[in-house]
Every structure is written in C-alpha cells, then in structure tokens.
Design a protein around this motif. Sequence first.
Motif, short mmCIF file in Angstrom:
data_model
loop_
_atom_site.label_atom_id
_atom_site.label_comp_id
_atom_site.label_asym_id
_atom_site.label_seq_id
_atom_site.Cartn_x
_atom_site.Cartn_y
_atom_site.Cartn_z
N GLY A 12 42.64 34.10 45.26
CA GLY A 12 41.34 33.80 44.67
C GLY A 12 40.31 34.88 44.97
N HIS A 13 40.28 35.34 46.22
CA HIS A 13 39.36 36.42 46.58
C HIS A 13 39.65 37.69 45.80
N ALA A 14 40.94 37.98 45.64
CA ALA A 14 41.32 39.21 44.95
C ALA A 14 40.93 39.18 43.48
N VAL A 15 41.14 38.04 42.82
CA VAL A 15 40.74 37.92 41.41
C VAL A 15 39.23 38.07 41.29
N HIS A 16 38.48 37.45 42.21
CA HIS A 16 37.03 37.59 42.20
C HIS A 16 36.62 39.04 42.35
N ALA A 17 37.27 39.74 43.26
CA ALA A 17 36.90 41.14 43.52
C ALA A 17 37.11 42.00 42.28
N ARG A 18 38.22 41.79 41.56
CA ARG A 18 38.49 42.61 40.38
C ARG A 18 37.60 42.23 39.20
N VAL A 19 37.32 40.95 39.04
CA VAL A 19 36.52 40.50 37.90
C VAL A 19 35.04 40.79 38.11
N LEU A 20 34.54 40.45 39.30
CA LEU A 20 33.11 40.54 39.57
C LEU A 20 32.69 41.88 40.15
N GLY A 21 33.66 42.65 40.66
CA GLY A 21 33.33 43.96 41.21
C GLY A 21 32.68 43.92 42.56
N VAL A 22 32.75 42.77 43.25
CA VAL A 22 32.16 42.64 44.58
C VAL A 22 33.14 41.87 45.46
N GLY A 23 32.75 41.69 46.71
CA GLY A 23 33.60 40.94 47.61
C GLY A 23 34.59 41.83 48.34
N LEU A 24 35.49 41.22 49.07
CA LEU A 24 36.45 41.98 49.85
C LEU A 24 37.38 42.77 48.94
#
Length: 291
Positions: free
Chosen positions: A62-74
């Motif tokens: 979930g974190h990884a998908v967020h990072a690629r889609v939103l461009g932020v996060g871990l």
Amino acid sequence: MSAISLDRPEVISGRFETAMPEDEYHAHPALSASGMKALLRSPKYFRLSRTENRPRTEFDVGHAVHARVLGVGLPIVEIPFSLLSSNGAVSTKGAKEFVANARSEGKVPLKPATFAEVVRASDAVLTNAKARTLLEQPGFTEVSLFAEDPESGVPLRGRIDRLAGTTLIDLKSAADVRTRRITTSVVDFGYDLSAVVYRRLVELVTGEKASPMHLIFVEKDAPYEVRVVKLANPVWQLGGEAKMRAAIDLFAWCTEQGVWPGDDEDGGEIRDLPVPAWYERQMNALEEDLL
C-alpha cells in the motif's frame, strides 16, 4: 464558498502541514481516524496498538503504490533478484543486509515480483480517466491536519492523501473492486469514519466545508482494475459521525478514568456466542428441505 487557497491556506484553528515526515506524523499523540477504529474495537486494543510493534511489511504494498501514484511518502526500492535465495525468499545474508539498509534509509524494500505488481497497480491508477482527473486537480498531497475537538477538547489529527480545493481524495488497494466488495471494505475498514474525520478537520482548521470523500480503489493483483467512488450518500455521513463521536467520547472517558478495558471482561460469566441471523435462516431452510 471559496476553495482553500493553493498558495497558503488560511488556518482558522490548529495546523495545516504539507511537508511533515510520515514517521513524525504517526508519532504524534493526537487521536487519529485509525486510532478511533482501534478504540471502537476496544480501548485495550487501542492502548496496546500504540506500544506494540507490528510487522513493517504489513503495509509495504500500500505504501509503495501511494509513493508511485502520489509522488510522496517512503520511496520504494527493488531487492536485487541475485540476493534472494533459490526459492525467492529474503533469507540470504545479502538480502537481509539489503533490506536492513533500505529500511534504515527510510525506504520500502520489495521483492522483484512485488515491485512489478506495485508498478502495474500504480500505472493502472495513473491511466484511469476518473482517477487521473481527480489527482490532476491543483491541490496538496499528504496533508496533515491537527485540531481540537470543540465538544471534548480531545486533540485530533488526520493525514489526507490528496486535498484538491475542498475535494478529499484517498487511494486504497483492494483485493476486488466490484461495488459489493468495496462497499464491504468501506464498512469493515471504517472508511466512512475516516471520511468524516478528514472533513471535520478541514472545517476546523480552515473554516471550509469539505466535499464528500472520493475513494480510488485499485486491485492488488492482475488485472489491477480500478474503481472510483464517493461517499456522498447522507447515510455514510451519519454513520461516520456516530462512530467518530462514540470514539472521541470513549477516548475522553478512558483518559480521564485511566482505564482501558478490553472487548471481553477478564472475569465474570462466560457468555454464549450469539447466532447470526443469516446462519439461522440457512439452518431453517435446510430443515425445511429435509422435511
């Protein structure tokens, strides 16, 4: 009503943060929507969940998908295939060292197969017309909001994936994005509660009325279908508000009393397990068939 300023949102009360590190946000003691869900499970569960260390791999995808889609996060990093054992496990010395180093640098290490799944899932979101229209609206990503509940004085916090004007957008991974399945997910994972908490925080911090929550669901496995929905029905709002109020009041009571009871009493009578209505209907139908 005007939308929130995209340059410098006016803060009426509390805090509006757009660059707060994820670890710093999660370490903040204010009550979050996730904390409310834990409280409604039981105050004891909530208390222990704040101190017990859960496996970090639980939310990696979930974190990884967020990072690629939103461009932020871990940031995510692929574990080299050559470091894995013959059965693909992270059991070799080299693989373990790679994972440890990645985590120490604040990265999310993923095995090659998982990394490929994350890429395909995030690409599915980014190429979905409805999702892309929402995500490309001017706004803020990973917005952290902090305010005090006016009725109880309990400090609250929330972290919104995307805030575009007054539109709330949250990205969720799911096993199945058929309407029936994600409706169940909204109930089981308390997304109705999260939506109300985020809307309330936007109102408290900025003085603006937020729009209903928009949820972007993407499947974690092929073919990585996407479904975009919004929680606009007033029933979702009423349900979420009832849960939020119950959780805040319970938190205030437990804090004042210094007592955090579990869902089941440590002593007392052993209770009979209730029979679900659907089970009783099935048994009645079976009995009729046997007559």
